[in-house]
Design an enzyme around this catalytic site. Structure first.
Site, PDB file in Angstrom:
ATOM      1  N   HIS A   1      -9.629   1.622   4.607  1.00  0.00           N
ATOM      2  CA  HIS A   1      -8.355   1.781   5.319  1.00  0.00           C
ATOM      3  C   HIS A   1      -8.552   2.784   6.459  1.00  0.00           C
ATOM      4  O   HIS A   1      -9.292   3.760   6.325  1.00  0.00           O
ATOM      5  CB  HIS A   1      -7.268   2.265   4.351  1.00  0.00           C
ATOM      6  CG  HIS A   1      -5.911   2.208   4.967  1.00  0.00           C
ATOM      7  ND1 HIS A   1      -5.454   3.195   5.822  1.00  0.00           N
ATOM      8  CD2 HIS A   1      -4.930   1.280   4.901  1.00  0.00           C
ATOM      9  CE1 HIS A   1      -4.236   2.858   6.234  1.00  0.00           C
ATOM     10  NE2 HIS A   1      -3.902   1.709   5.696  1.00  0.00           N
TER      11      HIS A   1
ATOM     12  N   ASN B   1       0.874  -1.176   0.000  1.00  0.00           N
ATOM     13  CA  ASN B   1       0.000   0.000   0.000  1.00  0.00           C
ATOM     14  C   ASN B   1       0.912   1.227   0.000  1.00  0.00           C
ATOM     15  O   ASN B   1       1.467   1.594   1.029  1.00  0.00           O
ATOM     16  CB  ASN B   1      -0.894  -0.024   1.256  1.00  0.00           C
ATOM     17  CG  ASN B   1      -1.717   1.241   1.392  1.00  0.00           C
ATOM     18  OD1 ASN B   1      -1.814   2.032   0.452  1.00  0.00           O
ATOM     19  ND2 ASN B   1      -2.315   1.434   2.564  1.00  0.00           N
ATOM     20  N   TRP B   2       1.032   1.836  -1.175  1.00  0.00           N
ATOM     21  CA  TRP B   2       1.974   2.962  -1.305  1.00  0.00           C
ATOM     22  C   TRP B   2       1.400   4.283  -0.830  1.00  0.00           C
ATOM     23  O   TRP B   2       2.094   5.321  -0.883  1.00  0.00           O
ATOM     24  CB  TRP B   2       2.438   3.096  -2.766  1.00  0.00           C
ATOM     25  CG  TRP B   2       3.370   2.012  -3.201  1.00  0.00           C
ATOM     26  CD1 TRP B   2       3.982   1.084  -2.395  1.00  0.00           C
ATOM     27  CD2 TRP B   2       3.811   1.739  -4.536  1.00  0.00           C
ATOM     28  NE1 TRP B   2       4.776   0.253  -3.149  1.00  0.00           N
ATOM     29  CE2 TRP B   2       4.687   0.633  -4.477  1.00  0.00           C
ATOM     30  CE3 TRP B   2       3.545   2.313  -5.782  1.00  0.00           C
ATOM     31  CZ2 TRP B   2       5.296   0.111  -5.615  1.00  0.00           C
ATOM     32  CZ3 TRP B   2       4.156   1.792  -6.910  1.00  0.00           C
ATOM     33  CH2 TRP B   2       5.020   0.700  -6.823  1.00  0.00           C
TER      34      TRP B   2
ATOM     35  N   GLU C   1      -5.792  -4.473  10.837  1.00  0.00           N
ATOM     36  CA  GLU C   1      -4.771  -3.430  10.968  1.00  0.00           C
ATOM     37  C   GLU C   1      -5.062  -2.564  12.189  1.00  0.00           C
ATOM     38  O   GLU C   1      -5.863  -1.623  12.109  1.00  0.00           O
ATOM     39  CB  GLU C   1      -4.780  -2.531   9.725  1.00  0.00           C
ATOM     40  CG  GLU C   1      -4.440  -3.244   8.445  1.00  0.00           C
ATOM     41  CD  GLU C   1      -3.762  -2.296   7.461  1.00  0.00           C
ATOM     42  OE1 GLU C   1      -2.634  -2.589   7.075  1.00  0.00           O
ATOM     43  OE2 GLU C   1      -4.347  -1.261   7.126  1.00  0.00           O
TER      44      GLU C   1
HETATM   45  P1  PGA Z   1       2.583   0.508   7.744  1.00  0.00           P
HETATM   46  O1  PGA Z   1       1.153   0.736   7.037  1.00  0.00           O
HETATM   47  O2  PGA Z   1       3.108  -0.805   7.246  1.00  0.00           O
HETATM   48  O3  PGA Z   1       3.403   1.678   7.299  1.00  0.00           O
HETATM   49  O4  PGA Z   1       2.330   0.495   9.202  1.00  0.00           O
HETATM   50  C1  PGA Z   1       0.263  -0.336   6.885  1.00  0.00           C
HETATM   51  C2  PGA Z   1      -1.004   0.133   6.251  1.00  0.00           C
HETATM   52  O5  PGA Z   1      -1.372   1.301   6.458  1.00  0.00           O
HETATM   53  O6  PGA Z   1      -1.659  -0.621   5.524  1.00  0.00           O
END
Ligand code: PGA
Length: 250
Positions: free
Chosen positions: A95, A10-11, A169
């Site tokens: 997200h 996920n950029w 997450e």
């Molecule tokens: P991170 O982000 O790996 O920089 O913690 C993960 C995400 O937001 O999907």
């Protein structure tokens, strides 16, 4: 359901189009474990040049978001048809940055989920509790609400072989450099598995990922200590060497 392992990049709003093309060029020179399903989610505008790239068969494209409307006068929105047209196979929905910073509500997320379910694209539904919710002991309620509001209106028996990804997450871990500990991940993945037991997903392929400060030093141990199907990776996906090293370790 086939066992699969996903590594999803996920950029966010980091790489511009030149940088995105450069990344893909570098990644393609590296040896990658072909058994891992690699998904690259660049910005919408970088999807266009990348759609014509000749990726290895285990690499596909996803978008970071999609409109909750199908088509019409919605200035600035990107529809499901537009991302299908750019050969996306996946889209991230809900997200936490969109939920908290861009004020996306459950209703909008559930509309997006429905639109994606009725397309050729597979959803990557992100769920997770904030620091305050964790402290207040309401993680189960939060995960239940987030999953139910996306899943409630869907009759999953009508789908044949649709792949659905849920990314757990924890908001308090994203972008902090501190991944959730193994026990927390295990407990919350088990909660998610319990919540989805209420749905008849027999016709679908459901996979559960973890996201939140995954990097080349912790990926292997997180995966080997949990019944997980892979990772959604932010910061550590921005460097092709680091991303490849995660893909090749797991
Ligand atoms: P991170 O982000 O790996 O920089 O913690 C993960 C995400 O937001 O999907």
């Amino acid at each position: 359901m086939n066992k699969k392992l996903f590594c999803i990049a996920n950029w966010k709003m980091y790489l511009n189009t030149d940088e995105s093309i450069d990344f893909i060029g570098k990644l393609s020179t590296l040896e990658l474990n072909q058994a891992i399903d690699v998904v690259i989610c660049p910005s919408f505008i970088s999807l266009f040049p990348l759609a014509n790239y000749n990726f290895a068969s285990n690499i596909s494209l996803g978008s970071q978001n999609v409109s909750s409307f199908n088509k019409g006068a919605y200035t600035g929105e990107i529809s499901i048809d537009m991302i299908e047209n750019l050969r996306c196979k996946w889209t991230i929905i809900g997200h936490s940055e969109r939920r908290s910073l861009l004020n996306e509500k459950e209703l909008e997320i559930s509309k997006k989920f429905k639109i994606v379910m009725n397309s050729s694209i597979s959803p990557i539904l992100c769920v997770g509790e904030s620091h305050e919710e964790r402290k207040a002991g309401t993680t189960e309620d939060v995960l239940t609400k987030q999953i139910n509001s996306a899943f409630n209106e869907i009759d999953f028996t009508l789908y044949n072989n649709k792949t659905i990804l849920i990314a757990y997450e924890p908001v308090w871990s994203i972008g902090t450099g501190i991944a959730a500990d193994i026990d927390t991940i295990t407990d919350n993945i088990n909660l998610i598995k319990n919540i989805i037991k209420n749905y008849n997903l027999n016709n679908c392929n459901l996979y559960i990922l973890y996201g939140g400060s995954v990097n080349e030093n912790n990926a292997k141990s997180i995966l080997s200590n949990n019944n997980l199907d892979g990772f959604l990776i932010g910061s550590a996906s921005l460097d092709p060497n680091v991303f490849a090293s995660i893909i090749n370790q797991i």
